[in-house]
Scaffold this motif. Structure first.
Motif, short mmCIF file in Angstrom:
data_model
loop_
_atom_site.label_atom_id
_atom_site.label_comp_id
_atom_site.label_asym_id
_atom_site.label_seq_id
_atom_site.Cartn_x
_atom_site.Cartn_y
_atom_site.Cartn_z
N PRO A 21 0.88 -1.51 -0.17
CA PRO A 21 -0.05 0.57 0.14
C PRO A 21 0.73 0.89 -0.02
O PRO A 21 0.93 2.00 -0.39
N LYS A 22 2.28 1.15 0.72
CA LYS A 22 2.31 2.52 0.78
C LYS A 22 3.32 2.66 -0.73
O LYS A 22 3.26 3.59 -1.26
N VAL A 23 3.66 1.68 -1.21
CA VAL A 23 4.57 1.61 -2.46
C VAL A 23 3.56 2.52 -3.69
O VAL A 23 3.21 2.99 -4.51
N VAL A 24 2.06 2.07 -3.93
CA VAL A 24 0.99 2.13 -4.22
C VAL A 24 0.90 3.09 -4.45
O VAL A 24 0.35 4.32 -4.92
N ALA A 25 0.47 3.90 -2.57
CA ALA A 25 -0.24 4.99 -2.81
C ALA A 25 0.79 5.93 -3.50
O ALA A 25 0.80 6.94 -3.70
N THR A 53 -8.77 5.80 -10.84
CA THR A 53 -7.98 6.07 -9.67
C THR A 53 -7.70 4.43 -8.89
O THR A 53 -6.59 3.72 -8.60
N ILE A 54 -8.90 3.97 -9.04
CA ILE A 54 -9.43 2.69 -8.61
C ILE A 54 -9.16 1.84 -8.95
O ILE A 54 -8.35 0.74 -8.88
N GLY A 55 -9.17 1.88 -10.45
CA GLY A 55 -9.11 1.22 -11.56
C GLY A 55 -7.54 0.42 -11.54
O GLY A 55 -6.23 -0.04 -11.15
N ILE A 56 -6.62 2.10 -11.52
CA ILE A 56 -4.63 1.84 -11.59
C ILE A 56 -4.33 1.48 -9.91
O ILE A 56 -3.09 0.12 -9.67
N ALA A 57 -5.10 2.01 -8.62
CA ALA A 57 -5.05 1.02 -7.99
C ALA A 57 -4.72 -0.23 -7.55
O ALA A 57 -4.10 -1.09 -7.66
N MET A 58 -6.24 -0.78 -8.09
CA MET A 58 -6.15 -2.55 -8.15
C MET A 58 -5.21 -3.46 -9.21
O MET A 58 -4.85 -3.87 -8.76
N SER A 59 -4.82 -3.00 -9.95
CA SER A 59 -3.71 -3.31 -10.70
C SER A 59 -2.46 -3.41 -10.90
O SER A 59 -1.75 -4.31 -10.97
N ALA A 60 -2.01 -1.83 -9.61
CA ALA A 60 -0.63 -1.73 -9.42
C ALA A 60 -0.60 -3.01 -8.15
O ALA A 60 0.35 -3.73 -7.77
N GLY A 61 -1.71 -2.50 -7.46
CA GLY A 61 -1.73 -4.02 -5.83
C GLY A 61 -1.59 -5.59 -7.09
O GLY A 61 -1.10 -6.02 -6.11
#
Length: 301
Positions: A21-25, A53-61
Motif C-alpha cells: 500500500p505505501k508503494v501504491v500510494a 484511481t480505483i482501476g490503477i490502484a487495483m492493477s498496481a496491487g
C-alpha cells in the motif's frame, strides 16, 4: 467469537500488505497529479479521478502480489522481507495467485469500461513489465535491472494523463521521464544500505556486482540527469517559474545527499538518501500541481 474476528482481521491485513500500500500510494499520487495536470485549471476531472484511481490502484496491487509471490524464496533470506505474508506462510501461493488475478481483472475492467481503452492497455503493459519482465527475469539477470524495469514503475503519471485525454501527449511522457531518471538513485541508495542482504540472496544488484563505490558514482550521475529532466517541463512551456525554482531547489538538495553519500561510508547516509528521494518525488509533483493552478487562482484574487 472474538478469536474468529482476530483471525479474520489478520487475514485482511495480510492481503492488504500483499498490495504494497505505501508503494501504491506514491504511484496513485503521481497518477492523480497526472490527471489534474492534463485538465484545464477550471475543470476538475472527477470521473477520471474516481474510476481511474480505483482501476490503477487495483492493477498496481495485482502486480505487487505477483512480486511477493515470485520473490517468496528470496524474501526469506532478507531481514527486510522475511516476514512478508507469503514468505512467512501466512498466505498460500494459490490464494495469492487468485487474489492477484481478481484484482487485476477487476482493475483493468474498470479502466476499460469506465475510463478508456488506451489507459487500460498501458496499465496492462506496466503490470506485465513490472510483475513479469522485471520481477521474474530482469531482477535476476542484470545489475541494470532497476534501470530497465524502471520504465514500468514510471508509468503512473502517464496513466493519469491518458485517463483524462485518451491520448499520448509529450507532457505526459515528460512526467514518465522524470520518474524514470528518479528510480535508479532512489533504489540504489536502498540497495547500498541492504547490499549484504542482496548478496546473501544472490541477487545481482549493482552494489553487489560492481561495488558500493561505483554505485555511489552512478547515483550522482543519475541525480544530475534527474535535475536536467526536471527542467524540461519549464523549457517546453508545460510549467512556469514557480515549478522551476522548486525543482532546482529539490534537485540540488538531492545532489547534496548524493555527494555526501559518495564521500562518506556511513550506511545510514544511504538510508537517509533513500528517504529523501521519496520526499523529493512527492514534493516535486505537488509543485507541478501548485504551478498548474496558481495562475488560475491568482486571476480571481
Amino acid at each position: 467469537m472474538a478469536k474468529a474476528e482476530l483471525i479474520k482481521a489478520a487475514l485482511w491485513h495480510d492481503y492488504w500488505e500483499l498490495c504494497k500500500p505505501k508503494v501504491v500510494a506514491l504511484m496513485l499520487l503521481t497518477s492523480a497529479i497526472g490527471m489534474l495536470l492534463a485538465s484545464p485549471p477550471n475543470i476538475f476531472p472527477w470521473h477520471a479521478l474516481c474510476f481511474g484511481t480505483i482501476g490503477i490502484a487495483m492493477s498496481a496491487g495485482s502486480a505487487a502480489v505477483i512480486n511477493h509471490l515470485v520473490e517468496r524464496r528470496i524474501d526469506i533470506h532478507m531481514r527486510r522481507t522475511q516476514q512478508r505474508p507469503i514468505a512467512s506462510g501466512r498466505v498460500g501461493p494459490i490464494q495469492a495467485m487468485w487474489f492477484s488475478f481478481i484484482l487485476g481483472a477487476v482493475g483493468l475492467g474498470i479502466l476499460t469500461m469506465m475510463v478508456n481503452a488506451l489507459t487500460a492497455w498501458l496499465t496492462l503493459i506496466s503490470l506485465v513489465g513490472y510483475a513479469l519482465i522485471y520481477t521474474m527475469f530482469l531482477k535476476r539477470a542484470t545489475p541494470q535491472n532497476i534501470v530497465i524495469g524502471g520504465a514500468a514503475g514510471a508509468a503512473p503519471p502517464l496513466l493519469g494523463w491518458t485517463a483524462v485525454t485518451g491520448q499520448l501527449d509529450p507532457s505526459g511522457l515528460l512526467l514518465v521521464l522524470i520518474i524514470f531518471t528518479w528510480t535508479p538513485p532512489h533504489f540504489w541508495a536502498l540497495a547500498i544500505y541492504r547490499h549484504e542482504e542482496y548478496a546473501k540472496a544472490n541477487l545481482p544488484m549493482l552494489p553487489v556486482t560492481h561495488g558500493i563505490r561505483f554505485t555511489k558514482f552512478c547515483i550522482l550521475l543519475y541525480i544530475v540527469l534527474l535535475i536536467a529532466s526536471t527542467i524540461l517541463p519549464y523549457l517546453t512551456g508545460m510549467c512556469g517559474v514557480t515549478y522551476l525554482i522548486l525543482a532546482l531547489g529539490l534537485g540540488f538538495h538531492f545532489l547534496y545527499y548524493g555527494i555526501k553519500l559518495y564521500r562518506h561510508d556511513d550506511p545510514k547516509i544511504a538510508l537517509h538518501t533513500f528517504a529523501y528521494s521519496i520526499i523529493y518525488l512527492m514534493v516535486l509533483f505537488i509543485g507541478l500541481l501548485i504551478d498548474h493552478y496558481l495562475p488560475y487562482f491568482m486571476h480571481f484574487s
